[in-house]
Design a protein around this motif. Structure first.
Motif, short mmCIF file in Angstrom:
data_model
loop_
_atom_site.label_atom_id
_atom_site.label_comp_id
_atom_site.label_asym_id
_atom_site.label_seq_id
_atom_site.Cartn_x
_atom_site.Cartn_y
_atom_site.Cartn_z
N LYS A 77 0.82 -1.22 0.00
CA LYS A 77 0.00 0.00 0.00
C LYS A 77 0.85 1.27 0.00
O LYS A 77 0.48 2.27 -0.59
CB LYS A 77 -0.94 0.00 1.20
N VAL A 84 2.07 2.71 -10.23
CA VAL A 84 1.34 2.20 -9.07
C VAL A 84 1.40 3.24 -7.97
O VAL A 84 2.47 3.77 -7.66
CB VAL A 84 1.95 0.87 -8.55
N ASP A 87 -0.81 3.70 -4.10
CA ASP A 87 -1.86 3.27 -3.16
C ASP A 87 -2.64 2.06 -3.68
O ASP A 87 -3.85 2.01 -3.63
CB ASP A 87 -2.84 4.41 -2.88
N ILE A 143 -3.27 1.20 -6.60
CA ILE A 143 -4.02 1.47 -7.83
C ILE A 143 -3.02 1.43 -8.99
O ILE A 143 -2.05 2.18 -9.01
CB ILE A 143 -4.74 2.82 -7.77
N THR A 170 -2.15 1.85 -12.96
CA THR A 170 -2.56 2.48 -14.20
C THR A 170 -1.56 2.11 -15.29
O THR A 170 -0.35 2.05 -15.05
CB THR A 170 -2.65 4.01 -14.08
#
Length: 54
Positions: free
Chosen positions: A23, A45, A47, A49, A51
C-alpha cells in the motif's frame, strides 16, 4: 500487514506476475513482464491502484 500486500496481475491475461506491491509503494514507468503471456507493459502504481502507461 498481509492485507496491505497484493500480487500484481497482468492486464492482458489476468494471471499473477512475479511482482508484489504494498500500500505504501509508489512506482512510475515500471516494465511489468508476464511470464505466462510473455507480454510487457509499462505501469504506474500508487496506493495499490495500477494504471497503464501508453
Amino acid at each position: 500487514m498481509a492485507e496491505n500486500i497484493q500480487w500484481l496481475l497482468c492486464h492482458i491475461c489476468q494471471n499473477k506476475t512475479r511482482v508484489k506491491i504494498r500500500k505504501d509503494m509508489e512506482i512510475k514507468n515500471f516494465p511489468l513482464y508476464c511470464p505466462k503471456c510473455k507480454q510487457e507493459i509499462l505501469i504506474d502504481v500508487k496506493d495499490l491502484i495500477v494504471t497503464i502507461r501508453k
